[in-house]
Write a protein that holds these residues in place. Structure first.
Motif: not given
Ligand code: F3S
Length: 429
Positions: A88-90, A121-123, A341-346, A365-368
């Motif tokens: 989202r932000g990158k 996220s897939c997890t 990873t997922g944003e929640i985990t990040r 550490v890439v989210a989304d």
């Protein structure tokens, strides 16, 4: 044609009582129920939608989703999203073109309009607020998550398609067939593993050998407990065993079409029901070595220069991110590293200082998103290294990259040196 029983409420939804969007969803769920001979519909507690990246859904998918959202359809159970094609932000900083970003954001808008939470996220099972409980009926479309939820948690989901998971979310129900039923959860393959399985990469290699052999069967691993530490009571952190089973399920689902596996003494249904879970006459498979799997998955053995090292497929747990941070502390990378990873985990990893360490080394550490659903050619990535079995399978197919596959240590060594030296640092080192 099955004798499908619908409640009065379900019949009303099918007749359009709540508008055309809900009617369309009910038609999909009922059509699947009839195809699979379901007796009735089962209420679901959660839906996970796949097919979120513009790279996969294309313009037709964007139009289809927006039309559905415009019809006023709203999800009626908690519903989360798989990764999309960018962070989202990158995305601007990465150089993603507006021609990709704009329709991608339109997909997310359509889902949000329907009330879907964009976890991207897939997890979902790693998130405290969404993790399912044993026995829960789910409508999940991410095959790796289905395998984990069915096998490791003992929840119940079929491998839903993209539209069928959305439909189930909108009507709060899915067809009761397949892995929702006790009888379909029995094993029809007995797998004996007679070689060491010591790392996430080894579990990925095992998933290749077993997935190719059993297809959409249900394997019973007779002796894999030896290579697994005890499962933690809280699986949302990952943990050594959770991370290994995450990659095993993902690879079984990718190289075969496995939605459920049992491990004697480890997974919940195997612990409770023992060998009565095996349906005779089960076929037998013996794995003596992982070498053949490594030869296929490590697809480009002459490849040395790596554009991107990618860790976290399925999305990395907190323990996997911690492991990467521990290795990279004080080092400087020579090539790009994505820990996806997922944003929640990040956010949790950031609070513990892991993100800062990885970024200080030059990694992200890439989210989304991930290296399969992001447009890797637009990001100028042509060669990749990973320790994840599913990534080794999908990235060459979906992102057109050359691939090296090996242990986390080999991957991180490549990130630090810019060169694959896996034959020197890999699993038997
Ligand atoms: Fe997840 Fe992407 Fe792997 S969606 S399972 S990280 S291919």
């Amino acid at each position: 044609m099955s004798d499908l029983r619908l409640t009065a409420e379900e019949q009303a939804l099918l007749a359009g009582a709540e508008g055309p969007g809900v009617k369309r969803a009910m038609e999909i769920v009922v059509a699947l129920a009839r195809i699979y001979g379901a007796a009735d519909l089962a209420p679901v507690v959660h839906a996970q939608i796949a097919g979120v990246s513009y790279k996969n859904v294309g313009d037709a998918g964007v139009e289809f989703l927006n039309r559905w959202a415009d019809e006023g359809a709203q999800v009626r159970v908690p519903t989360t999203l798989n990764p999309m094609g960018m962070e989202r932000g990158k995305w601007q900083a990465w150089g993603i073109q507006p021609g990709f970003a704009s329709p991608q954001l339109s997909v997310i808008d359509a889902f949000e309009k329907m009330g879907v939470t964009p976890t991207l996220s897939c997890t979902p099972y790693l998130f405290q607020q969404y993790k399912p409980q044993r026995g829960d009926a789910l409508a999940w479309a991410e095959s790796s998550a289905v395998a984990f939820a069915n096998s490791v948690i003992g929840a119940r989901s079929n491998r839903e398609g993209g539209p069928s998971a959305i439909a189930a979310a909108i009507v709060g129900r899915t067809a009761r067939y397949g892995y929702l039923l006790d009888d379909h959860r029995r094993a029809n393959w007995i797998v004996e593993v007679r070689c060491p399985v010591k790392s996430v990469a080894d579990f990925g290699a095992l998933s290749y050998s077993v997935g190719k052999a059993v297809g959409n069967g249900v394997p019973w691993f007779a002796d894999l407990a030896h290579w697994l530490p005890p499962l933690p009571s809280d699986l949302t952190q990952g943990g050594l065993a959770g991370d290994r089973l995450k990659t095993l399920g993902a690879g079984l689902a990718a190289y075969g079409a496995v939605a459920l596996f049992h491990i004697a003494g480890v997974t919940p249904e195997a612990r409770d029901l023992g060998e009565s879970l095996i349906r005779p006459p089960a076929q037998r498979l013996v794995i003596d070595s992982l070498d053949a799997a490594y030869r296929v998955m490590d697809a480009d053995p002459d490849l040395r220069v790596i554009d991107l090292v990618t860790v976290g497929c399925p999305h990395a747990s907190l323990t996997e991110i911690a492991e990467v941070a521990e290795y990279l502390a004080g080092k400087t990378l020579a090539t790009r590293l994505w820990v996806t990873t997922g944003e929640i985990t990040r956010q949790a990893a950031a609070e513990l200082g892991y993100v800062r360490i990885i970024e200080a080394a030059g990694g992200e550490v890439v989210a989304d998103t991930c290296a399969v659903v992001a447009p890797m050619r637009m990001l100028d990535v042509r060669t990749m290294a990973t320790n994840a079995g599913k990534m080794a399978c999908y990235a060459p197919m979906h992102s057109g990259v050359k691939m090296r596959f090996g242990d986390l240590a080999a991957c991180l060594d490549a990130a630090v040196t810019g060169e694959w030296r896996g034959d020197r640092v890999t699993r038997d080192a």
